[in-house]
Design a protein around this motif. Structure first.
Motif, PDB file in Angstrom:
ATOM      1  N   GLY A  61      53.682  29.110  -7.565  1.00 63.08           N
ATOM      2  CA  GLY A  61      54.466  28.858  -6.695  1.00 63.08           C
ATOM      3  C   GLY A  61      56.198  28.326  -6.736  1.00 63.08           C
ATOM      4  O   GLY A  61      56.876  28.748  -6.144  1.00 63.08           O
ATOM      5  N   GLY A  62      56.284  27.691  -8.638  1.00 66.08           N
ATOM      6  CA  GLY A  62      57.415  27.298  -9.213  1.00 66.08           C
ATOM      7  C   GLY A  62      58.477  29.243  -9.496  1.00 66.08           C
ATOM      8  O   GLY A  62      59.606  28.715  -9.127  1.00 66.08           O
ATOM      9  N   ARG A 100      59.289  26.914   0.089  1.00 58.16           N
ATOM     10  CA  ARG A 100      60.833  25.976   0.523  1.00 58.16           C
ATOM     11  C   ARG A 100      62.462  26.318   1.064  1.00 58.16           C
ATOM     12  O   ARG A 100      62.346  27.291   0.226  1.00 58.16           O
ATOM     13  CB  ARG A 100      60.570  24.904  -1.317  1.00 58.16           C
ATOM     14  N   ILE A 145      56.437  25.446  -1.976  1.00 60.66           N
ATOM     15  CA  ILE A 145      56.885  25.304  -3.170  1.00 60.66           C
ATOM     16  C   ILE A 145      57.847  26.298  -3.228  1.00 60.66           C
ATOM     17  O   ILE A 145      58.709  26.575  -2.820  1.00 60.66           O
ATOM     18  CB  ILE A 145      56.165  25.514  -4.776  1.00 60.66           C
ATOM     19  N   ALA A 146      56.705  28.153  -3.381  1.00 61.81           N
ATOM     20  CA  ALA A 146      57.887  28.963  -3.151  1.00 61.81           C
ATOM     21  C   ALA A 146      58.625  29.695  -1.954  1.00 61.81           C
ATOM     22  O   ALA A 146      59.645  29.968  -1.469  1.00 61.81           O
ATOM     23  CB  ALA A 146      56.881  29.937  -2.753  1.00 61.81           C
ATOM     24  N   GLN A 172      59.359  30.611  -6.938  1.00 64.28           N
ATOM     25  CA  GLN A 172      60.515  30.485  -6.144  1.00 64.28           C
ATOM     26  C   GLN A 172      62.189  30.476  -6.096  1.00 64.28           C
ATOM     27  O   GLN A 172      62.529  30.549  -4.738  1.00 64.28           O
ATOM     28  CB  GLN A 172      60.783  28.444  -5.747  1.00 64.28           C
ATOM     29  N   ARG A 214      63.796  27.849   2.779  1.00 65.40           N
ATOM     30  CA  ARG A 214      63.865  29.760   3.401  1.00 65.40           C
ATOM     31  C   ARG A 214      64.025  30.089   4.857  1.00 65.40           C
ATOM     32  O   ARG A 214      62.961  28.798   5.409  1.00 65.40           O
ATOM     33  CB  ARG A 214      62.888  30.463   2.268  1.00 65.40           C
TER      34      ARG A 214
END
Length: 786
Positions: free
Chosen positions: A376-377, A344, A341-342, A380, A346
């Protein structure tokens, strides 16, 4: 928590109002009217507290109102506790047989001697001030629209059977195990349907696992019908029945009575092999689903019910044939969830820069997938390494995103607790994170705070209530109990419990500054609390090479204090520092010190009128205790552990009339116990006793003195003397004694153990153990990191 505290206050007020001595002397006229006014206000407020506790999550003004009430209630409890202690402390010898006039004169002299009248005057003035402030708090209830009908609890989002299986990690083995139980063709004789329960803490992934199983291809092919019913805290059988019919037939059932609904379910599942998932079940009453349970048996053999719940008791109520306790995930798996999630979308360079920090953040998840997903969210939208490091270095419970997405599921479990258990849970925030604690110590601290009842003459009833509360917290996954060994119907004093880090953070969040932890890493002469709210429970950890501060601000209302170093060998607090502290923190109820530096405790220990629990560990310089300690008539729990130079206990120890636990393990310089210990008739546990067995010594505790300690349940003792005086030991008839641990000296060691027990009149004790080395710390050891 406020509701339970108000209940305690009402008990205390009733006790004082009924005190005959005030009536007879006519002392402090009008105080009873003040107390009755207090009682009226508190009774009125108590009816609104459940509504207020639920509204405070979304309304900060209500939270402030509750905080004010909590502060005033704690101050009031301390004032009433002091009043009751002074009342019970008065001499009574000879008053019972006096005439009415003599009794009047005697009471007048007792109350007006020794400065008692000044103490009463201070207490009464304090109560008047509290009463005025409580009046204002009571009036504010209208402003906040508080009612005696509780608001709706925060709801968990309704679950469905749909899931993206690629997002679930680390559950393959348990998934296969549960599917194996579902597909297995065997059932108990006479049963067409078996129930499997998945139990675990909120946020551990129970629903996700059930969704994964529900959508498994092999499961789909095996069952004729599959039904998903989200239950949550609903105990309405009709609503659950309607949900099941909707799943089976695709129809909405609005107006049918329960019996018609159950008949319809019977027809729909008759002769069919079905899988029913009941997600997030809370009910503890087997009658809530009584009709449905009968209906479920109408399916074909091999039908299965899969239940997810946070509570062990639900598994028993549902008659589960298999129970799965879901374990936490590894750190690597938490990173896998967080990473997806975090990081994604990048670029590779950013991912390489953030990954080392992210791996350390994954440690903070402590195995809970919900926390990994939430963080994670949150990450992000954090683009720099500095922002990620800020999250890493923050306390998890202070992050708003954690309050919203992680603590709400835990709040449901918290609100489900009985009111008295809520305050016990919140008190656990004062323990060191990631520690393991003796259940005996946990219960003793709850008892010291008044959470297990007020002024109960039967200490064992309070301890049993504490065990009940432990089980309640364990059943909701708030605590994990280890090394469970039942002793006389209780958790043994050497059972251990621990708390998941996230649950500890949640408890800290609930205390809102009432519990604090401070680490002293520099030699500051003074230390300040870091909260707007009054700190009541404080843990101070001293870094190696540093000392306890000379003064700490705002400790006059402190109720709990833990002082420790990083190593048991570290001395952390001197007599001067302790003296300053005792002069300020006079409301302490629990005091734990690891590493006291001086040979004696300051006389100021006698100022701690409210002290119930005193624990001194690794105090290698301590040689003696002051007589002033024996003025602590409320003291219930006294442990002197690993104090190798302690030479003796005060002769006046018999004045500690409320003491229930006395322990002196690993105090190798102690050669005898004073005779006064025989006066401690409320003792239930006596660990490390040194007893003379060859005679009745006029100064040393002797074997015949045990006859006075009729409530003893657990005893460990070292025998002194070359023979056992049978005449003296015949006096000992300890009917409540359930466990005894005996160290025999060389002169007696050659005798048969049964003969020794018979000589000590202890042959009927259920659990007996003999030692030849006097170090009784294995079973009564101190909690780690405490």
């Amino acid at each position: 928590m406020a509701e339970a505290l108000v209940s305690i206050l009402l008990q205390q007020i009733t006790t004082i109002i009924c005190e005959e001595a005030l009536e007879e002397v006519g002392l402090l006229k009008g105080v009873k009217e003040d107390l009755r006014k207090l009682k009226f206000n508190l009774t009125s407020i108590k009816a609104l507290l459940e509504d207020a506790e639920q509204k405070q999550i979304s309304d900060k003004t209500v939270q402030l109102w509750l905080d004010r009430l909590q502060e005033e209630s704690l101050d009031m409890e301390d004032a009433l506790d002091e009043w009751i202690t002074v009342l019970l402390d008065r001499p009574t010898d000879g008053a019972e047989n006096a005439s009415f006039l003599q009794r009047k004169v005697w009471l007048f002299l007792q109350y007006f001697s020794f400065g008692r009248v000044y103490r009463y005057h201070d207490i009464v003035c304090n109560i008047k001030g509290i009463n005025e402030r409580l009046d204002e708090i009571a009036k504010d209830r209208v402003r906040y629209q508080l009612t005696d009908i509780p608001s709706r609890l925060p709801k968990r989002k309704e679950s469905t059977s749909f899931i993206n299986g690629s997002n679930i990690v680390g559950r393959d083995e348990v998934r296969k195990e549960i599917i194996g139980h579902l597909l297995c063709g065997t059932s108990k004789e006479g049963e067409n349907c078996q129930t499997i329960s998945i139990i675990g803490l909120g946020g551990i992934g129970k629903t996700a696992l059930a969704q994964l199983i529900y959508n498994d291809e092999e499961v789909k092919q095996h069952f004729t019908s599959r039904i998903w019913a989200y239950v949550s805290d609903i105990s309405d059988e009709s609503k659950v029945a309607k949900t099941i019919i909707t799943e089976l037939e695709g129809l909405q059932m609005e107006s049918l009575p329960l019996n018609a609904l159950l008949e319809r379910i019977c027809k729909s599942i008759e002769g069919k092999k079905y899988l029913l998932v009941l997600d997030d079940v809370w009910t503890e009453n087997d009658e809530d689903f009584g009709g449905l349970n009968v209906t479920f048996k109408r399916g074909a053999a091999g039908s299965r019910i899969l239940v997810t719940t946070r509570k062990d008791i639900v598994s028993r109520v549902m008659g589960s044939s298999h129970t799965i306790h879901l374990e936490t995930l590894s750190q690597d798996l938490c990173w896998s969830i967080l990473n997806k999630i975090a990081l994604r979308e990048r670029d590779q360079k950013t991912c390489e820069d953030l990954t080392p920090v992210g791996l350390r953040i994954a440690e903070k998840c402590k195995g809970l997938p919900l926390v990994a997903k939430t963080l994670g969210g949150y990450l992000q939208f954090k683009s720099t390494r500095k922002e990620w490091e800020d999250v890493l270095n923050s306390e998890l419970w202070r992050l708003d995103v954690v309050h919203k997405d992680v603590f709400v599921p835990l709040l449901l479990s918290y609100y489900d607790l009985p009111s008295p258990v809520k305050q016990c849970f919140k008190y656990c925030a004062s323990f060191i994170k990631d520690g393991r604690y003796s259940t005996c110590h946990v219960i003793a601290r709850w008892k010291a705070q008044g959470y297990l009842g007020f002024n109960d003459d039967d200490a064992s009833l309070q301890e049993l209530k504490g065990v009940e509360y432990l089980k309640c917290l364990e059943a909701r996954s708030f605590l994990q109990i280890e090394d469970f060994i039942p002793v006389y119907g209780q958790y043994a004093q050497y059972a251990k419990c621990k708390m998941h880090d996230l649950v500890h953070d949640f408890a800290l969040f609930l205390t809102n500054g009432e519990s604090q932890k401070v680490e002293v890493s520099k030699d500051d002469k003074s230390m300040k609390m870091n909260s707007e709210r009054t700190c009541r429970h404080l843990a101070v950890k001293i870094a190696r090479g540093h000392c306890f501060p000379e003064s700490i601000s705002d400790v006059e209302k402190l109720r709990t204090l833990f002082v420790s170093g990083y190593d048991s060998q570290d001395g952390v607090i001197s007599d001067g520092d302790l003296c300053n502290l005792l002069n300020e923190a006079r409301r302490l109820r629990v005091l734990t010190i690891r590493g006291y530096l001086s040979s004696t405790i300051p006389e100021e220990i006698g100022n701690l009128l409210h002290l119930r629990y005193l624990y001194l560990h690794s105090s290698f310089h301590l040689k003696r205790l002051p007589k002033a300690l024996c003025r602590l008539h409320n003291l219930q729990f006294l442990v002197l552990c690993h104090c190798p130079n302690l030479e003796r206990l005060p002769n006046e120890v018999e004045n500690l009339v409320n003491l229930t636990v006395l322990c002196t393990p690993a105090c190798s310089s102690l050669t005898c116990y004073p005779k006064g210990v025989r006066g401690l008739t409320r003792l239930t546990q006596l660990i490390g006793l040194i007893v003379r067995v060859d005679r009745n010594d006029p100064e040393e505790f002797s074997i015949g003195d045990l006859a006075n300690l009729k409530q003893l349940a657990v005893l460990s003792m070292k025998m002194v003397g070359n023979t056992i005086n049978v005449e003296e030991s015949k006096k000992v008839k300890l009917q409540n004694l359930q466990e005894v641990r005996i160290l025999v000296n060389e002169a007696i060691a050659g005798a048969d153990q049964d003969t020794i027990l018979e000589s000590l009149n202890m042959s009927s004790v259920p659990r007996c153990c003999f030692d030849t080395v006097f170090c009784m710390t294995t079973r009564f050891s101190t909690p780690r990191n405490e």
